[in-house]
Design a protein around this motif. Sequence first.
Motif, PDB file in Angstrom:
ATOM      1  N   UNK A  31       0.831  -1.196   0.000  1.00  0.00           N
ATOM      2  CA  UNK A  31       0.000   0.000   0.000  1.00  0.00           C
ATOM      3  C   UNK A  31       0.867   1.249   0.000  1.00  0.00           C
ATOM      4  N   UNK A  32       0.246   2.382  -0.273  1.00  0.00           N
ATOM      5  CA  UNK A  32       1.013   3.619  -0.431  1.00  0.00           C
ATOM      6  C   UNK A  32       1.669   4.064   0.874  1.00  0.00           C
ATOM      7  N   UNK A  33       0.931   3.992   1.976  1.00  0.00           N
ATOM      8  CA  UNK A  33       1.456   4.433   3.274  1.00  0.00           C
ATOM      9  C   UNK A  33       1.146   3.375   4.334  1.00  0.00           C
ATOM     10  N   UNK A  34       1.884   2.292   4.374  1.00  0.00           N
ATOM     11  CA  UNK A  34       1.618   1.261   5.391  1.00  0.00           C
ATOM     12  C   UNK A  34       2.024   1.750   6.778  1.00  0.00           C
ATOM     13  N   UNK A  35       1.297   1.288   7.791  1.00  0.00           N
ATOM     14  CA  UNK A  35       1.604   1.673   9.166  1.00  0.00           C
ATOM     15  C   UNK A  35       2.837   0.928   9.679  1.00  0.00           C
ATOM     16  N   UNK A  36       3.268   1.324  10.857  1.00  0.00           N
ATOM     17  CA  UNK A  36       4.425   0.699  11.478  1.00  0.00           C
ATOM     18  C   UNK A  36       4.113  -0.764  11.812  1.00  0.00           C
ATOM     19  N   UNK A  37       4.933  -1.726  11.360  1.00  0.00           N
ATOM     20  CA  UNK A  37       4.659  -3.145  11.635  1.00  0.00           C
ATOM     21  C   UNK A  37       4.561  -3.456  13.123  1.00  0.00           C
ATOM     22  N   UNK A  38       5.356  -2.788  13.939  1.00  0.00           N
ATOM     23  CA  UNK A  38       5.305  -3.041  15.383  1.00  0.00           C
ATOM     24  C   UNK A  38       3.952  -2.663  15.960  1.00  0.00           C
TER      25      UNK A  38
END
Length: 251
Positions: free
Chosen positions: A189-196
């Motif tokens: 996706x264009x702006x994925x969130x922080x995996x943690x």
Amino acid sequence: LQRIPAPVIAVIDGGQGAASAIKKYWPATVIQRCLVHAQRVVRRYTTSHPRTDAGKAIYQLARNLTRITTLDEAATWARQLHEYGTFYRGWINQKTFTTDPITQQRHWAWTHPNTRKAYNSLLHLWRNNLLFTYLNPPTELQHRHRIKSTTNSLEGAINAELKLLTRTHRGRAGEHQRKMLEWWLYQKTELPDDPTEIARQSNWGQNQLAKVPALTHNKNQADHQTGRPALYDNAIDTTYTHSIGIQKGHT
């Protein structure tokens, strides 16, 4: 599709499920049929080396689809399709009659069914304006030159990677596989969130793991009436089974 804003144009591979869903939930969306998939349908009926003149002609028309870049070329192709139907109408409409030796009833079938199906597949797409939307897109559309006529960019970029990922980790199944594919798509996706932060919201994967035993338990039900086996067993069957024998010789 209800959760996705309706696009102006949707390029589909010809699956009836996608066409029905778009018609229901995106009624204003214009459909462009993937030209490569249209070619494959014709090739499935005629093979890549047709023997008859009619088969060779319709296969060549299908091959020419992906070479069309202007509305004039599209009009020429449509004229050639019409001329094909006029010239080979008698040949395509030939029927073969047979008589049942027991009931003495007469039955008929198309003499050249595959070539007929190949022609009708292209005729259907042309009559429903599904072939050349990319050459004449709606006026409100921006970046008109970027409209695709095939799904190759999707098949080669996304679907191929998903198939490779599934094949590489083919030991995973059910919920594990679904989450694996979902995570890969999310990373694109264009702006994925922080995996943690995502892992923390899902309780570090425990919420997904809790679904696995429940799904497996529901599927692991043997049906003795239909003979359906369980998804997995916890012991070796000691009863005699005639269909399972000791393999001998070289493998």
